[in-house]
Design a protein around this motif. Structure first.
Motif, mmCIF file in Angstrom:
data_model
loop_
_atom_site.group_PDB
_atom_site.id
_atom_site.type_symbol
_atom_site.label_atom_id
_atom_site.label_comp_id
_atom_site.label_asym_id
_atom_site.label_seq_id
_atom_site.Cartn_x
_atom_site.Cartn_y
_atom_site.Cartn_z
ATOM 1 N N SER A 213 0.903 -1.278 -0.167
ATOM 2 C CA SER A 213 0.054 0.126 -0.016
ATOM 3 C C SER A 213 0.555 1.274 0.085
ATOM 4 C CB SER A 213 -0.968 0.035 1.117
ATOM 5 O OG SER A 213 -1.868 1.080 1.340
ATOM 6 N N ALA A 214 1.574 1.399 1.126
ATOM 7 C CA ALA A 214 2.562 2.808 1.013
ATOM 8 C C ALA A 214 3.536 2.601 -0.328
ATOM 9 C CB ALA A 214 3.669 2.542 2.204
ATOM 10 N N ARG A 215 3.861 1.739 -0.707
ATOM 11 C CA ARG A 215 4.931 1.987 -2.152
ATOM 12 C C ARG A 215 3.926 2.428 -3.178
ATOM 13 N NH1 ARG A 215 8.736 3.646 -5.085
ATOM 14 N NH2 ARG A 215 9.386 2.552 -6.701
ATOM 15 N N TYR A 216 2.756 1.808 -3.187
ATOM 16 C CA TYR A 216 1.809 2.054 -4.242
ATOM 17 C C TYR A 216 1.222 3.451 -4.240
ATOM 18 C CZ TYR A 216 -2.536 2.831 -6.808
ATOM 19 O OH TYR A 216 -3.495 3.299 -7.416
ATOM 20 N N TYR A 217 1.034 3.976 -3.033
ATOM 21 C CA TYR A 217 0.685 5.222 -3.121
ATOM 22 C C TYR A 217 1.902 6.595 -3.453
ATOM 23 C CZ TYR A 217 -4.054 4.216 -1.434
ATOM 24 O OH TYR A 217 -5.228 3.589 -1.145
ATOM 25 N N ASP A 218 3.062 5.991 -2.929
ATOM 26 C CA ASP A 218 4.117 6.856 -3.482
ATOM 27 C C ASP A 218 4.238 6.797 -5.149
ATOM 28 O OD1 ASP A 218 5.008 7.299 -0.902
ATOM 29 O OD2 ASP A 218 6.525 5.743 -0.946
ATOM 30 N N LEU A 219 4.034 5.654 -5.707
ATOM 31 C CA LEU A 219 3.966 5.779 -7.187
ATOM 32 C C LEU A 219 2.812 6.239 -7.689
ATOM 33 C CD1 LEU A 219 5.209 1.866 -7.435
ATOM 34 C CD2 LEU A 219 6.497 3.866 -8.082
ATOM 35 N N LYS A 220 1.723 6.142 -7.146
ATOM 36 C CA LYS A 220 0.427 6.877 -7.452
ATOM 37 C C LYS A 220 0.807 8.420 -7.693
ATOM 38 C CE LYS A 220 -4.416 7.677 -7.281
ATOM 39 N NZ LYS A 220 -5.581 7.375 -6.354
ATOM 40 N N ASN A 221 1.449 9.174 -6.547
ATOM 41 C CA ASN A 221 1.550 10.472 -6.294
ATOM 42 C C ASN A 221 2.762 10.933 -7.314
ATOM 43 O OD1 ASN A 221 -0.362 11.082 -4.416
ATOM 44 N ND2 ASN A 221 1.028 10.333 -2.842
ATOM 45 N N ALA A 222 3.652 9.888 -7.676
ATOM 46 C CA ALA A 222 4.643 10.097 -8.778
ATOM 47 C C ALA A 222 4.148 10.191 -9.974
ATOM 48 C CB ALA A 222 5.810 9.316 -8.745
ATOM 49 N N ALA A 223 3.072 9.380 -10.407
ATOM 50 C CA ALA A 223 2.240 9.293 -11.749
ATOM 51 C C ALA A 223 1.146 10.582 -11.829
ATOM 52 C CB ALA A 223 1.522 7.912 -11.603
ATOM 53 N N LEU A 224 0.985 10.920 -10.706
ATOM 54 C CA LEU A 224 -0.024 12.136 -10.956
ATOM 55 C C LEU A 224 1.004 13.550 -11.459
ATOM 56 C CD1 LEU A 224 -2.299 11.887 -7.927
ATOM 57 C CD2 LEU A 224 -2.884 11.552 -10.202
#
Length: 159
Positions: A118-129
């Motif tokens: 979960s934590a890694r995913y949200y980091d990646l999602k914010n970077a994707a945005l």
């Protein structure tokens, strides 16, 4: 003495990642569906070859005014710019953006599908945005779309 505020755009530019990510979320939450409707397009048209730049929304046996055609063409350009932007994003950014905003898959399912905690995913999602906002700047110009610049920069004070 009063300082001068300068916004730098290149080497010294400091993008506010949090505000930029929120601007992208807001765009997809508030504006993108409006562009899809005006362009007579659907989410399923994203990353699909059906985005025909010559299509003005089909013929519905009505005589459209010039303004409606211009609005429709601009909306199609906006949809095209978003499609191009998502497609040009790096992996996994493009995949996350496509699954979340186009396919409407919840975050936890995307994280599971891609194999991220979960934590890694949200980091990646914010970077994707943020990556989306930066790449959109290029595609909105290429596709002549009226979408606002979604990047938010910190102000640099020069004294």
């Amino acid at each position: 003495m009063i300082g001068v505020v300068e916004l730098t755009l290149f080497k010294k530019a400091k993008i506010n990642k949090s505000k930029t990510a929120n601007a992208v979320k807001s765009f997809f939450a508030d504006d993108f569906n409006h562009y899809l409707n005006l362009a007579n397009k659907h989410l399923s048209d994203i990353s699909s070859p059906t985005l025909d730049p010559n299509n003005v929304g089909g013929h519905d046996d009505r005589n459209h005014a010039d303004e409606k055609i211009i609005v429709n063409l601009d909306a199609q350009n906006c949809v095209k710019a978003v499609d191009h932007t998502i497609s040009s994003c790096s992996y996994p950014s493009g995949t996350i953006l496509y699954l979340y905003f186009v396919r409407k898959i919840p975050d936890n399912k995307i994280a599971e599908r891609l194999g991220y905690q979960s934590a890694r995913y949200y980091d990646l999602k914010n970077a994707a945005l943020v990556e989306f906002a930066e790449r959109l700047e290029y595609w909105r110009q290429i596709d002549r779309a009226s979408i606002e610049d979604l990047r938010v920069f910190d102000e640099v004070k020069v004294i």
